[in-house]
Scaffold this motif. Structure first.
Motif, PDB file in Angstrom:
ATOM      1  N   THR A  38      55.832  66.260 -15.596  1.00  0.00           N
ATOM      2  CA  THR A  38      56.065  65.914 -14.183  1.00  0.00           C
ATOM      3  C   THR A  38      56.663  67.094 -13.415  1.00  0.00           C
ATOM      4  OG1 THR A  38      58.226  64.914 -14.698  1.00  0.00           O
ATOM      5  CG2 THR A  38      56.313  63.440 -14.646  1.00  0.00           C
ATOM      6  N   THR A  42      54.770  68.399 -10.016  1.00  0.00           N
ATOM      7  CA  THR A  42      55.428  68.492  -8.713  1.00  0.00           C
ATOM      8  C   THR A  42      55.543  69.931  -8.257  1.00  0.00           C
ATOM      9  OG1 THR A  42      56.693  66.523  -9.260  1.00  0.00           O
ATOM     10  CG2 THR A  42      57.478  67.812  -7.411  1.00  0.00           C
ATOM     11  N   TYR A 335      58.560  62.205  -9.808  1.00  0.00           N
ATOM     12  CA  TYR A 335      57.899  61.248 -10.688  1.00  0.00           C
ATOM     13  C   TYR A 335      58.763  60.878 -11.895  1.00  0.00           C
ATOM     14  CZ  TYR A 335      53.941  62.898  -7.943  1.00  0.00           C
ATOM     15  OH  TYR A 335      53.112  63.236  -6.902  1.00  0.00           O
ATOM     16  N   LEU A 369      57.973  53.989  -7.410  1.00  0.00           N
ATOM     17  CA  LEU A 369      57.754  54.944  -6.334  1.00  0.00           C
ATOM     18  C   LEU A 369      57.707  54.251  -4.967  1.00  0.00           C
ATOM     19  CD1 LEU A 369      55.113  57.211  -8.106  1.00  0.00           C
ATOM     20  CD2 LEU A 369      57.401  57.914  -7.398  1.00  0.00           C
TER      21      LEU A 369
END
Length: 454
Positions: A38, A42, A335, A369
């Protein structure tokens, strides 16, 4: 009416620096590879467009403040400075190897502990060490927390020369009786001195942290503290509730009796009167527990709908990727979350093995999220909406049923596809967020995990 609302809604609740909150992280299904994957995702999405943020935890303090809930190591031995900075820079090197290219750093925040425990020269070595592997964004924002008793002019000048423009000073309260109880003897003169120095050097945002609900604190103490604060005119203020959680923090919050701490209506009055005084002195409410002058960047971000909140607190700009360096720091890849080990010796040992020293983490689900967006909206803008299909979730009708009573009490306005927090509802924003907290509702804690919301 206000008294009844306080009694009704004063329950244990999260401060929502993240969603899910740390006690509800799914640690069993989180892996080292989750965090790495993650991070890369990102970083690829956002490094060139917005850059990344760094939170650096500097844990050392020369004495224990009994109001403090932070991870700290009490020592007067300043020989600990070099080994710790070396360790933090090694951790940063490990991250840079994973990311594969030079990061663009937009934000740095030095927190603690007491960042100004470290000498100006050692802080310079830390920042220069970071940028030996990174570039500086054009619109960068660097900030640090300074202890008024030991922040020197050299600290302020050196960090200013390195690009820092924002500093916050922990004031808490000016009453000698309160200061003695919390073991933070700090004369007004010390705060005035560092505030004037910072302004003279050129800092564009000077903040003071004030706490209400401290042991032995009375209404006159809050009034006196705000009057003294007014004379120094900091650009922004954190005016927040003391979190009395001795069952979590142990002896650090047992320097006084539970009955010495203001509660319920007595505590709420400290807030209401303090808030009114701040309004009268041109400080406007920004998010939860924060106030700023119209000239400060935090207020401008709030007005422009760009205020952000993460593990560093409120920020006037957003980055999707925040890396936490140092013992107990928490990173956020958007995330997933990862928190470093809390014990200093463990932190050093894991870095010796050339591994990232995290203790636990959480991989956010699609539902997480969506809920996170709503809670961020409420904490940063006092409103949220599910007009866009991507912001809708199946439990919205149940959330609205739970919120109906808050609407009846005048705390929110329920609209066709969203809610708006009223002026009366702002002190209860944590309670409003709890209505969206599906993880909390699905598994109510068996013991008290959080401080009281009011």
């Amino acid at each position: 009416m206000k008294n009844l609302l306080i009694q009704k809604y004063n329950v244990p609740g999260p401060r929502y620096t993240s969603y899910p909150t740390v006690p509800y992280w799914d640690e069993t299904n989180f892996t080292y590879q989750n965090w790495v994957d993650t991070l890369k995702k990102t970083f690829t999405e956002s490094n060139h467009s917005e850059g990344i943020s760094l939170y650096i935890h500097l844990p050392f303090c020369e004495s224990l403040c009994t109001f403090c809930g932070c991870n700290k190591r009490i020592t007067k031995n300043h020989n600990v400075e070099h080994p710790y900075i070396d360790a933090v820079l090694k951790e940063w090197t490990l991250y840079c190897k994973i990311l594969g290219e030079k990061p663009l750093i937009k934000e740095i925040h030095l927190g603690g502990g007491t960042p100004t425990f470290f000498s100006a020269k050692n802080l310079e070595d830390l920042i220069n060490g970071l940028f030996s592997h990174a570039n500086k964004a054009k619109d960068y924002e660097f900030s640090f927390e300074g202890h008024p008793n030991n922040t020197s002019r050299e600290h302020l000048q050196k960090l200013y020369d390195l690009g820092f423009r924002r500093v916050s000073f922990g004031v808490q309260d000016y009453s000698e009786k309160v200061q003695k109880a919390i073991h933070r003897i700090q004369p007004f003169h010390n705060v005035a001195k560092v505030t004037f120095w910072a302004r003279e050097i050129g800092y564009t945002s000077i903040g003071h942290d004030i706490i209400f609900g401290l042991p032995f604190q009375e209404l006159d103490d809050v009034i006196d503290t705000i009057e003294k604060t007014k004379s120094l005119q900091p650009d922004r203020l954190a005016f927040y509730s003391y979190a009395h959680v001795p069952w979590i923090k142990g002896n650090g919050q047992r320097g006084f009796r539970d009955e010495d701490v203001p509660k319920d209506e007595e505590k709420r009055k400290l807030y209401e009167v303090g808030k009114l005084l701040l309004y009268e002195n041109d400080y406007l409410e920004i998010g939860m527990d924060h106030f700023a002058l119209k000239t400060d960047s935090l207020y401008k971000s709030f007005e422009n709908g760009k205020l952000h909140r993460n593990f560093m607190g409120y920020s006037s700009s957003k980055t999707q990727l925040m890396i936490g360096l140092g013992v107990s720091s928490i990173g956020d890849s958007w995330y997933s979350f990862a928190q470093n080990v809390k014990n200093l010796e463990d932190y050093y040992q894991i870095l010796e093995w050339d591994k990232l020293p995290f203790l636990r983490g959480h991989l956010l689900t699609e539902e997480d999220l969506v809920i996170r967006k709503h809670i961020l909206n409420l904490m940063c803008q006092f409103e949220t909406s599910w007009k866009e299909k991507s912001n809708y979730f199946d439990e919205i009708p149940d959330v609205l049923v739970q919120l109906k009573e808050m609407e009846n009490d005048g705390l929110i306005i329920i609209q066709n596809d969203g809610i708006l927090v009223t002026e009366a509802g702002k002190p209860f924003v944590r309670n409003i967020c709890m209505a969206f907290d599906l993880r909390l509702k699905r598994k109510a804690p068996e013991t008290q995990l959080f401080s009281m919301t009011i």
